[in-house]
Write an enzyme that holds these catalytic residues in place. Structure first.
Site, PDB file in Angstrom:
ATOM      1  N   HIS A 196       1.691  -1.917  -3.886  1.00 42.01           N
ATOM      2  CA  HIS A 196       1.850  -1.208  -5.335  1.00 42.01           C
ATOM      3  C   HIS A 196       3.172  -0.738  -5.422  1.00 42.01           C
ATOM      4  O   HIS A 196       3.506   0.335  -6.174  1.00 42.01           O
ATOM      5  CB  HIS A 196       1.018  -0.087  -5.260  1.00 42.01           C
ATOM      6  CG  HIS A 196      -0.508  -0.656  -5.644  1.00 42.01           C
ATOM      7  ND1 HIS A 196      -1.008  -0.828  -6.817  1.00 42.01           N
ATOM      8  CD2 HIS A 196      -1.565  -1.034  -4.596  1.00 42.01           C
ATOM      9  CE1 HIS A 196      -2.282  -1.239  -6.869  1.00 42.01           C
ATOM     10  NE2 HIS A 196      -2.560  -1.515  -5.359  1.00 42.01           N
ATOM     11  N   LYS A 233       0.660  -7.658  -8.929  1.00 38.76           N
ATOM     12  CA  LYS A 233       0.810  -6.509  -9.583  1.00 38.76           C
ATOM     13  C   LYS A 233       1.830  -6.057 -10.591  1.00 38.76           C
ATOM     14  O   LYS A 233       1.888  -6.737 -11.787  1.00 38.76           O
ATOM     15  CB  LYS A 233       0.432  -5.448  -8.485  1.00 38.76           C
ATOM     16  CG  LYS A 233      -0.778  -5.559  -7.960  1.00 38.76           C
ATOM     17  CD  LYS A 233      -1.096  -4.600  -6.704  1.00 38.76           C
ATOM     18  CE  LYS A 233      -2.844  -4.446  -6.168  1.00 38.76           C
ATOM     19  NZ  LYS A 233      -3.196  -5.935  -5.711  1.00 38.76           N
ATOM     20  N   SER A 266      -3.242   3.067  -3.684  1.00 39.66           N
ATOM     21  CA  SER A 266      -3.632   2.533  -4.961  1.00 39.66           C
ATOM     22  C   SER A 266      -4.647   3.505  -5.536  1.00 39.66           C
ATOM     23  O   SER A 266      -4.825   3.552  -6.885  1.00 39.66           O
ATOM     24  CB  SER A 266      -4.168   1.353  -5.014  1.00 39.66           C
ATOM     25  OG  SER A 266      -5.326   1.248  -4.045  1.00 39.66           O
TER      26      SER A 266
END
Length: 426
Positions: A244, A276, A216
């Site tokens: 992610h 996310k 990240s």
């Protein structure tokens, strides 16, 4: 544009609980609860940031956290949002969450093993597991909880955890809670990992390798195929954090294993966040049906946390369906990833090894990074300043993110703002 007075006032004094002009560090009293070095350092750092009128953390948004949001009644362009696919406020997902709240209410009123399991949870777990290519999956209250749950319930003091030095903090905390010996290997360095695995195999200890699919802070991707070969060669196990990567990598956003043509079943456990690219909340742990069955009965965060809310759960399920029905979101995200990467590099700024929508601007000095974030806020652009210890000392950065919904106008605004900041430093 943003009201300049409101921005200035927030950047110099963000916490209303303190009287105006009060030093935060002055609250540390000898012998008091905060009389230790870490608290003194953090409060002093915040004071330094405020004195420079450069505090931009936790800016309270007054509109949805999408590409265009707002603060103090003005428009704000978010260039650090993790909503990679721009799906926050997607009509289908909002409708699914709304319908779930109307049918099941705003909470389940219990943990999953008591009164907190709904049909909706089971349906969502089945669909998300099928999407990832695993036999089963358990939902958790957060991605952080998922990592802590898996590692602390699978490892003990006679085991070893070998983790990438840039793995997420939740992985490290899970290792600490487990009591296992924890060893770090150099970032994405499979030769170093192989050496460590060979060394610990000789001791007879069980070994778990833990990595992120996408890192990240740097935006680079784990060399999954080589890591799988190493863990199989030494009889180790592998945890892959896809926080992610899910919704980002691979066909339909199925993640790192899909992106690298590695069957999901050869990864022992897959974890991740659903807040996310997935516009929801919560997290998950996925793998074999026996693994998931054990985690649901043997991991404390599953047993003792309230179940994921109906609205969040329905949003997760509908997001899976949207990804399969509407591939243009991922296509747009990757087009904008190229635009953002090229924009930053064309300005002569350092982005590091990124391969994903995470595009860092590495500035080095912490106070310089704070100031850049503050200058960009003057132009109505909100970006995240990331200092140590979240990154190594001397590598403070702005963490920019591309999303599917950014427009040409948005990139033009960002480019002008970055050029203005560069000119201020000239």
């Amino acid at each position: 544009m943003l009201p300049t007075d409101a921005v200035r006032d927030f950047a110099s004094d963000p916490y209303a609980a303190y009287p105006t002009g009060t030093s935060y560090a002055a609250d540390v009293q000898p012998g008091g609860l905060l009389d230790f070095e870490a608290a003194r350092q953090w409060l002093s750092r915040i004071d330094q940031c405020r004195d420079a009128n450069a505090y931009t953390f936790g800016l309270p948004l007054d509109a949805a956290a999408s590409v265009r949001s707002g603060f103090a009644g003005g428009e704000l362009l978010l260039f650090s949002t993790y909503g990679y696919l721009g799906l926050n406020q997607h009509p289908r997902i909002v409708a699914a969450a709304t319908d779930a709240a109307l049918r099941w209410g705003t909470t389940t009123g219990g943990c999953r093993l008591m009164t907190g399991t709904l049909e909706l949870h089971l349906e969502t777990e089945r669909e998300l597991a099928a999407f990832l290519g695993t036999e089963a999956l358990a939902l958790y209250s957060s991605g952080y909880d998922a990592n802590v749950a898996v590692i602390s319930s699978l490892l003990g003091r006679h085991d070893v955890a070998i983790i990438d030095e840039k793995a997420h903090r939740s992985i490290l905390d899970g290792c600490r809670l487990s009591g296992a010996r924890t060893v770090r290997f150099r970032h994405n360095d499979v030769e170093h990992l192989d050496t460590l695995l060979a060394r610990h195999r000789a001791t007879g200890a069980r070994a778990l390798v833990a990595i992120d699919g996408v890192y990240s802070m740097d935006g680079d991707i784990a060399p999954l195929a080589a890591i799988v070969e190493a863990k199989q060669r030494h009889g180790a196990f592998l945890l892959l954090d896809e926080s992610h990567a899910i919704g980002v990598l691979g066909p339909d956003g199925r993640g790192t294993s899909s992106h690298t043509d590695i069957p999901a079943e050869v990864v022992d456990v897959i974890t991740g966040s659903l807040g996310k690219a997935f516009p929801s909340g919560g997290g998950f742990a996925a793998g074999s049906r026996s693994l998931v069955n054990y985690l649901q009965h043997g991991s404390a965060p599953y047993m003792f946390s309230s179940a994921l809310t109906p609205a969040n759960t329905a949003a997760v399920r509908e997001t899976v369906r949207v990804l399969l029905d509407e591939p243009h979101h991922i296509e747009s995200m990757w087009k904008n990833t190229a635009r953002l990467t090229n924009l930053v590099r064309d300005l002569g700024l350092t982005t590091g090894p990124t391969e994903t929508p995470i595009v860092p601007v590495v500035l080095g000095d912490t106070l310089r990074t704070y100031r850049w974030a503050r200058h960009l806020l003057d132009d109505g652009i909100y970006v995240s300043a990331v200092p140590a210890p979240a990154v190594p000392e001397g590598q403070s950065r702005l963490r920019l993110c591309a999303t599917a919904r950014q427009s040409s106008e948005d990139f033009d605004r960002l480019g002008r703002a970055l050029r203005r900041v560069l000119d201020l430093e000239a």
